[in-house]
Design a protein around this motif. Structure first.
Motif, short mmCIF file in Angstrom:
data_model
loop_
_atom_site.label_atom_id
_atom_site.label_comp_id
_atom_site.label_asym_id
_atom_site.label_seq_id
_atom_site.Cartn_x
_atom_site.Cartn_y
_atom_site.Cartn_z
N VAL A 178 34.93 37.51 45.05
CA VAL A 178 36.17 36.88 44.61
C VAL A 178 36.13 36.75 43.08
O VAL A 178 35.15 36.26 42.52
N TRP A 179 37.21 37.19 42.42
CA TRP A 179 37.22 37.29 40.96
C TRP A 179 38.48 36.65 40.39
O TRP A 179 39.55 36.66 41.02
N LEU A 180 38.34 36.14 39.17
CA LEU A 180 39.48 35.69 38.38
C LEU A 180 39.52 36.48 37.08
O LEU A 180 38.47 36.74 36.47
N ALA A 181 40.73 36.87 36.70
CA ALA A 181 40.87 37.62 35.44
C ALA A 181 42.15 37.17 34.75
O ALA A 181 43.17 36.89 35.40
N GLU A 182 42.11 37.10 33.45
CA GLU A 182 43.28 36.81 32.64
C GLU A 182 43.69 38.09 31.93
O GLU A 182 42.94 38.62 31.11
N ILE A 183 44.88 38.60 32.30
CA ILE A 183 45.29 39.91 31.81
C ILE A 183 46.72 39.84 31.26
O ILE A 183 47.43 38.86 31.48
N ARG A 193 42.87 44.30 45.55
CA ARG A 193 43.56 43.37 46.43
C ARG A 193 43.77 42.06 45.67
O ARG A 193 42.89 41.21 45.59
N VAL A 194 44.95 41.91 45.09
CA VAL A 194 45.30 40.72 44.32
C VAL A 194 45.88 39.69 45.29
O VAL A 194 46.86 39.95 45.98
N THR A 195 45.28 38.48 45.33
CA THR A 195 45.71 37.47 46.28
C THR A 195 46.52 36.35 45.64
O THR A 195 47.17 35.58 46.34
N ASN A 196 46.48 36.24 44.32
CA ASN A 196 47.27 35.19 43.67
C ASN A 196 47.56 35.60 42.23
O ASN A 196 46.71 36.18 41.55
N ILE A 197 48.78 35.29 41.78
CA ILE A 197 49.22 35.59 40.42
C ILE A 197 49.90 34.35 39.85
O ILE A 197 50.78 33.78 40.50
N SER A 198 49.49 33.93 38.66
CA SER A 198 50.14 32.80 38.00
C SER A 198 50.27 33.06 36.51
O SER A 198 49.34 33.59 35.88
N LYS A 199 51.41 32.72 35.97
CA LYS A 199 51.69 32.93 34.55
C LYS A 199 51.12 31.77 33.75
O LYS A 199 51.35 30.60 34.04
N GLU A 200 50.33 32.08 32.74
CA GLU A 200 49.72 31.06 31.88
C GLU A 200 50.01 31.42 30.42
O GLU A 200 49.29 32.19 29.80
N ASN A 201 51.08 30.83 29.88
CA ASN A 201 51.45 31.07 28.47
C ASN A 201 51.56 32.57 28.17
O ASN A 201 52.44 33.24 28.66
N ASP A 202 50.63 33.12 27.40
CA ASP A 202 50.74 34.51 26.96
C ASP A 202 50.00 35.50 27.87
O ASP A 202 49.91 36.69 27.54
N PHE A 203 49.44 35.02 28.97
CA PHE A 203 48.71 35.93 29.86
C PHE A 203 49.00 35.58 31.31
O PHE A 203 49.67 34.58 31.62
N VAL A 204 48.51 36.42 32.20
CA VAL A 204 48.66 36.20 33.64
C VAL A 204 47.27 36.05 34.24
O VAL A 204 46.39 36.88 34.01
N ARG A 205 47.09 34.99 35.04
CA ARG A 205 45.81 34.79 35.73
C ARG A 205 45.94 35.35 37.14
O ARG A 205 46.85 35.00 37.88
N VAL A 206 45.03 36.25 37.51
CA VAL A 206 45.06 36.87 38.84
C VAL A 206 43.76 36.57 39.58
O VAL A 206 42.69 36.51 38.99
N ILE A 237 41.41 37.99 42.66
CA ILE A 237 41.21 39.33 43.23
C ILE A 237 40.06 39.30 44.23
O ILE A 237 39.03 38.66 44.00
N LEU A 238 40.23 40.02 45.33
CA LEU A 238 39.16 40.25 46.28
C LEU A 238 38.66 41.67 46.09
O LEU A 238 39.43 42.63 46.21
N SER A 239 37.38 41.83 45.78
CA SER A 239 36.83 43.16 45.53
C SER A 239 35.32 43.13 45.66
O SER A 239 34.66 42.17 45.24
N ALA A 290 37.32 40.38 34.40
CA ALA A 290 37.15 39.59 35.61
C ALA A 290 35.79 38.89 35.65
O ALA A 290 34.78 39.45 35.23
N GLN A 291 35.81 37.66 36.18
CA GLN A 291 34.59 36.90 36.40
C GLN A 291 34.58 36.35 37.81
O GLN A 291 35.64 35.99 38.35
N ASN A 292 33.39 36.26 38.40
CA ASN A 292 33.28 35.71 39.75
C ASN A 292 33.71 34.25 39.78
O ASN A 292 33.52 33.50 38.83
N THR A 293 34.29 33.86 40.92
CA THR A 293 34.67 32.48 41.15
C THR A 293 34.28 32.12 42.58
O THR A 293 34.21 33.01 43.44
N PRO A 294 34.00 30.85 42.87
CA PRO A 294 33.59 30.47 44.23
C PRO A 294 34.66 30.82 45.27
O PRO A 294 35.85 30.54 45.05
#
Length: 293
Positions: A226-231, A244-257, A259-261, A269-273
């Motif tokens: 499970v990964w989080l990335a700000e793109i 496989r993107v499971t969540n998308i949220s807009k954060e100011n000038d970037f999008v936080r996604v 991902i399952l991979s 991307a960085q691992n998240t619990p």
């Protein structure tokens, strides 16, 4: 107390709804997870004797449920997903009606009805017509009727559907508390409701048991996946095609996604619990367009 489900199978024509389902259940909470058509409702209806299995046997404390007949059904409290409730009844009338159907004495009903109403926070609605209740209140009333009579086995189909967050927590805690001396089987799509209270989760996939384990064990299977990335917003569509993107949220000038991979999906991307919902999506979620996740 022990409920054994031995080699339960059921087909509808050529469609196999359940295939060789086996489980041994003791007091505690068991969650059934799986998409529509995975066999959850079929299993619950077989246990409650609303449906006959093609093969297999149900055994309660060493005795076949078929031989026990009504003695077995008296031990079950069932909350279906779409219960039929007479709208002209008051809340009190409905619970007295259910008490009579369950064979409770007047004394047991007088003692039990106030307790279950308090537990589901419906005491002040005692004289309210069922037809005037909100969807969430009807859900809580159905839970109260299932628990009425203190059954040994409690089967709940989507018990928190339509409840607000506060009510969900209250009902969840109530179910957890009464499970100390009951076998509780919950089928739900609200994964967060059972992540912290279920002792065992049965993952059903096309009528088969895919996995059966504790929430912690299941979640541990996808550690590092499970990964989080700000793109940049312009890169989201391309990422969805390859992972496989499971969540998308807009954060100011970037999008936080999220991902399952199995491998790192993006340089940022960085691992998240992981959570149980991540595990569910890992097993049942849609693959990306080119299947690289």
């Amino acid at each position: 107390m022990k409920l054994e489900l031995n080699h339960i199978s059921k087909s509808y024509g050529k469609t196999k709804a359940l295939t060789d389902f086996n489980a041994v259940l003791e007091p505690g909470i068991y969650a059934l997870l799986g998409p529509n058509g995975s066999g959850k409702s079929t299993l619950m209806n077989i246990i409650t004797d609303n449906l006959k299995a093609d093969e297999g046997a149900i055994i309660f404390n060493g005795e076949k449920a078929k031989s026990m007949g009504v003695r077995f059904r008296e031990k079950i409290g069932f909350m279906p997903q779409y219960p039929g409730i007479y709208p002209s009844f008051t809340v009190e009338d409905y619970l007295w009606y259910m008490a009579k159907l369950k064979g409770l004495t007047n004394a047991a009903a007088r003692e039990g009805i106030p307790k279950v109403l308090e537990a589901v926070e419906l005491t002040e609605s005692l004289k309210t017509k069922v037809g005037a209740l909100s969807g969430g209140m009807k859900q809580r009333l159905c839970l109260a009727s299932a628990v009425l009579g203190d059954p040994d086995i409690l089967i709940l189909d989507e018990p928190t559907a339509g409840l607000d967050p506060k009510q969900r927590i209250s009902v969840r805690n109530y179910i957890s508390r009464i499970s100390f001396n009951k076998i509780v089987i919950i089928a739900t799509h609200v994964v967060s409701d059972i992540e912290y209270i279920a002792g065992n989760i049965v993952i059903l996939k096309k009528g088969h048991i895919y996995r059966s384990a504790s929430p912690a064990s299941l979640v541990s299977e996808i550690e590092g996946k499970v990964w989080l990335a700000e793109i940049a917003e312009k890169d989201v569509e391309a990422l969805q095609k390859t992972t496989r993107v499971t969540n998308i949220s807009k954060e100011n000038d970037f999008v936080r996604v999220r991902i399952l991979s199995d491998t790192i999906p993006h340089p940022m991307a960085q691992n998240t619990p992981p959570t149980l919902e991540d595990y569910y999506l890992y097993v049942f979620g849609e693959e990306p367009v080119n299947g690289k996740a």
